[in-house]
Write a protein that holds these residues in place. Structure first.
Motif, PDB file in Angstrom:
ATOM      1  N   THR A 165       1.049  -1.445   0.533  1.00  0.00           N
ATOM      2  CA  THR A 165      -0.123   0.084  -0.352  1.00  0.00           C
ATOM      3  C   THR A 165       0.737   1.709   0.282  1.00  0.00           C
ATOM      4  O   THR A 165       2.303   1.303   0.045  1.00  0.00           O
ATOM      5  N   GLU A 225     -10.214  -3.011   0.178  1.00  0.00           N
ATOM      6  CA  GLU A 225      -9.783  -1.183   0.105  1.00  0.00           C
ATOM      7  C   GLU A 225     -11.015  -1.429   1.031  1.00  0.00           C
ATOM      8  O   GLU A 225     -11.034  -0.179   2.452  1.00  0.00           O
ATOM      9  N   PRO A 236      -4.395   3.141  -2.353  1.00  0.00           N
ATOM     10  CA  PRO A 236      -4.928   1.735  -2.586  1.00  0.00           C
ATOM     11  C   PRO A 236      -3.976   1.463  -1.745  1.00  0.00           C
ATOM     12  O   PRO A 236      -2.961   0.871  -1.304  1.00  0.00           O
TER      13      PRO A 236
END
Length: 421
Positions: A165, A225, A236
């Protein structure tokens, strides 16, 4: 000695560095099947102890690793809408790509040959005095002789996926989210300004109930997510599969071997053993294998003696780690037993998940016992700290009183006699 390391991960690269440092005349080649710089993965984690050992063996690479690492001391647990934060030991994270770049550059500077896009099969091992199988848990060289090595692979119950991420986490982060199909959770830690590693895990019924077994990677990332939105803060999640491909969910395979060598072939790192990712020890153990093997080769002239010593030393060192990893994996497999405790208590037992006693004691009782034992230990430490100081204070007061009553005390050997206390 001519050495062929099959596998260009941390274990193979670091072994080549140590062997060259101890004897520059060694002829060493590292064979890696993938192109240079193509390794998947985001970051790896390690602890201060490893950095100290790297410093002992090769200060130059240790310095580069530390300079390119981020560090943290806090652990954070999010359980639904509740959170708790605790201070802990100093941890480090470094990007896997960066770690391999550092080790590859150091190996090259010492004269090690690195051959990328060079796949070695079990049927055609390289010709060398020593062949090192550092080609991971799926090692082709080990598989070719699995019967000799006594390879045993046991799959865990939970499913997991390794992700990244762009959210830079400032602490080792645990996030537990309840769904109508059961709990799903993530472990996350930063590895640099570009982002963090995020491992997501859940029980099989949750995995299938959420449809993650049927979703392609992009669909699965969208769902994850949403589930972990509070932790990700709009950032994301990233995977590694081609468009339209299934996400690489798997169950963790604990791999052990009865023996680690066959003639001039020796196993290193994940080819020899795996430990559950929840204890964050994989890279550390691989590098420690390299340290032990290089030392054994230095200290013992005969190759069979060196390999036998390496196996005995590392086998003994791994026993407590493998036990901790097994109990850690089981803690997560039995998450419902702990998850409904208040967050600070759940997090305390999360820190105790390596205990072989915890599965057999009711969690609330274990927590109370652990707290009482911790308070007793704190009292013992305080007593050890205060003891000499109190003794010195009492002695000083007694001496002052004696001088006041009798005049200055005599000096010289044997001048003060009587009881000590």
């Amino acid at each position: 000695m001519k050495v062929a390391c099959v596998g260009g991960g941390p274990a193979g690269l670091y072994l080549s560095i140590l062997l060259k440092l101890r004897d520059p005349s060694h002829d060493i080649t590292v064979h890696e099947r993938d192109p240079e710089g193509s390794t998947y993965g985001w970051g790896v984690t390690y602890w201060r102890g490893l950095l100290d050992r790297l410093q002992e063996h090769d200060p130059e690479s240790a310095r580069a690793v530390e300079e390119n690492s981020v560090r943290w001391r806090d652990g954070v647990a999010h359980v639904g809408d509740r959170s708790t934060r605790h201070r802990g030991d100093e941890g480090f994270g470094i990007g896997r790509h960066r770690l391999l770049e550092i080790l590859a550059a150091r190996a090259r500077s010492l004269g090690v040959r690195l051959e990328f896009e060079c796949e070695i099969t079990g049927d055609a091992p390289p010709a060398a005095d020593l062949v090192v199988a550092a080609d991971g848990a799926g090692s082709a060289l080990r598989t070719r002789h699995a019967g000799h090595f006594g390879t045993d692979v046991r799959a865990g119950r939970n499913h997991y996926v390794w992700l990244g991420t762009t959210k830079v986490l400032d602490a080792f982060t645990f996030a537990f989210v309840e769904t109508r199909h059961g709990w799903i959770w993530a472990y996350g830690y930063g590895y640099g300004p570009e982002g963090s590693t995020c491992v997501v895990e859940c029980a099989s019924e949750t995995w299938t109930g959420l449809g993650l077994d049927r979703a392609d990677e992009a669909e699965g990332l969208v769902l994850l997510e949403k589930l972990f939105a509070d932790v990700l803060d709009g950032h994301p999640l990233t995977g590694r599969s081609a468009p339209g491909a299934r996400a690489p969910w798997q169950t963790f395979r604990t791999l052990t071997n009865r023996t680690w060598s066959r003639d001039n072939l020796v196993l290193l790192g994940d080819a020899a053993h795996t430990t559950h990712y929840s204890i964050g020890a994989g890279t550390t153990l691989a590098l420690e294998d390299a340290m032990a093997l290089s030392a054994a080769l230095r200290d013992r002239a005969a190759l069979p003696d060196a390999l036998a010593h390496y196996e005995r030393e590392r086998g003994a060192a791994l026993l407590p780690v493998q036990s901790a990893a097994r109990h850690s994996a089981q803690w997560y497999e039995n998450l419902p037993r702990y998850i409904h405790l208040p967050p600070e208590r759940m997090f305390a037992l999360l820190g105790q998940r390596h205990s072989p006693l915890l599965p057999y004691v009711p969690p609330r009782l274990y927590y109370r016992i652990d707290r009482a034992a911790g308070q007793l230990e704190a009292l013992r430490r305080l007593k050890r700290w205060l003891g000499p100081r109190v003794a010195r204070t009492v002695q000083a007061r007694n001496l002052a009183a004696r001088e006041e009553n009798d005049g200055p005390a005599p000096s010289g050997p044997g001048a003060v006699r009587g009881h000590s206390g």
